[in-house]
Design an enzyme around this catalytic site. Structure first.
Site, mmCIF file in Angstrom:
data_model
loop_
_atom_site.group_PDB
_atom_site.id
_atom_site.type_symbol
_atom_site.label_atom_id
_atom_site.label_comp_id
_atom_site.label_asym_id
_atom_site.label_seq_id
_atom_site.Cartn_x
_atom_site.Cartn_y
_atom_site.Cartn_z
ATOM 1 N N ASN A 135 -5.004 10.528 6.342
ATOM 2 C CA ASN A 135 -4.087 10.718 5.371
ATOM 3 C C ASN A 135 -3.995 9.383 4.531
ATOM 4 O OD1 ASN A 135 -2.401 12.361 3.859
ATOM 5 N ND2 ASN A 135 -0.636 11.730 5.234
ATOM 6 N N LEU A 136 -5.215 9.133 3.945
ATOM 7 C CA LEU A 136 -5.226 7.753 3.384
ATOM 8 C C LEU A 136 -4.580 7.647 1.996
ATOM 9 C CD1 LEU A 136 -9.084 7.022 4.006
ATOM 10 C CD2 LEU A 136 -7.121 6.434 5.372
ATOM 11 N N HIS A 139 -4.167 2.174 2.312
ATOM 12 C CA HIS A 139 -5.299 2.127 2.904
ATOM 13 C C HIS A 139 -6.460 1.768 2.144
ATOM 14 C CE1 HIS A 139 -3.062 5.308 5.371
ATOM 15 N NE2 HIS A 139 -3.420 4.358 6.310
ATOM 16 N N GLY A 162 -2.290 -3.597 8.043
ATOM 17 C CA GLY A 162 -1.446 -3.740 7.022
ATOM 18 C C GLY A 162 -0.074 -4.726 7.481
#
Ligand code: PAF
Length: 282
Positions: free
Chosen positions: A32-33, A37, A149
């Site tokens: 679900n980029l 990302h 992240g």
């Protein structure tokens, strides 16, 4: 870009690159980029000739009543996006490929203490699932670097500890949080927010920043700052799990000599559980 689902095909390609002396960077994701990302892939590209992105919704990091079944699975869109931005491999294995002996019999990797507080106490077992799957991807891909992240601050810290403790020759890079224009940290779970909740959601980051400003102004009563922030989030309609002011280096309580602080928060808005943090130099 190659879309690969099997381990043997993955390892055959990786060993060709290794023989050619190319460095491999790994970007583990659950798909679900979004733009956040993309920034991880861009950063990976700066550090290595080859970039492998994994898309795997890892069952072992979801609690019984969490959103594993409903977690957005968007492989076609993710594949297009990764092609556009020039990733080399998208590795999207099935659950049986990652856990060949079944989840119940899987070898676990667990980082005690760091995994137990904050998100770890609200989501028991969550970080054991994360370290277990990341360790598997590390040993399958054997990257020179791996990118995570900063939004998942505790996660990247636990992965750093695991890597150091197991002497894995992998450089962990933490990429800055990417935000929407109004400050909301990008997250796959933002898609769970209604329009009304989406308008409220940036309050989480605002609250962290307000603490940051007070720390920089010399305020050191951490309990008061955390308590006020908790109340402000509740008043805005969140159900806060925690707001915590800690040493950025190791998530322990800040002492007098500490000059790098992380302010972490997690709060639920509707069905979306949002997390965020800021690092402040004082
Ligand atoms: O941050 C995530 O998306 C996941 O926790 C990770 C690191 C891909 C492991 O499943």
């Amino acid at each position: 870009m190659q879309l690969i689902q099997g381990k043997q095909e993955l390892q055959a390609q990786l060993s060709e690159w290794r023989v050619a002396g190319e460095h491999i960077a790994l970007v583990p994701t659950m798909g679900n980029l979004h733009v956040g990302h993309v920034s991880l892939v861009d950063l990976a590209r700066e550090h290595a000739e080859r970039v492998v992105v994994t898309v795997f919704v890892n069952p072992t990091q979801f609690g019984e009543h969490e959103d594993f079944a409903g977690y957005p699975r968007t492989l076609e869109r993710d594949t297009r996006r990764l092609r556009q931005i020039g990733a080399d491999i998208l590795f999207a294995p099935e659950v049986d490929t990652v856990y060949p002996f079944g989840i119940e019999h899987a070898t676990l990797v667990s980082v005690p203490y760091l995994s137990e507080n904050f998100c770890g106490s609200i989501r028991p077992g969550h970080f054991d699932g994360v370290t277990t799957v990341v360790a598997r991807f590390f040993s399958l891909v054997q990257p020179a670097i791996a990118v995570f992240g900063q939004k998942d601050y505790q996660q990247q810290m636990i992965i750093r500890r695991m890597t150091e403790d197991l002497s894995l020759p992998i450089k962990i890079i933490t990429a800055p949080t990417v935000r929407e224009d109004d400050g909301l940290a990008m997250s796959s779970r933002n898609s769970y927010l209604s329009d009304e909740q989406r308008a409220v959601a940036p309050k989480l980051y605002e609250t962290l920043r307000a603490i940051g400003e007070q720390l920089q102004a010399g305020q050191r009563n951490y309990d008061d700052l955390e308590g006020d922030a908790h109340a402000a989030l509740e008043a805005a309609g969140f159900e806060p799990d925690y707001v915590a002011i800690r040493r950025a280096e190791d998530l322990s309580m800040p002492n007098r000599d500490c000059d790098e602080i992380v302010v972490l928060a997690a709060a639920t808005l509707g069905v979306a559980r949002l997390i965020d943090n800021i690092v402040v130099t004082i």
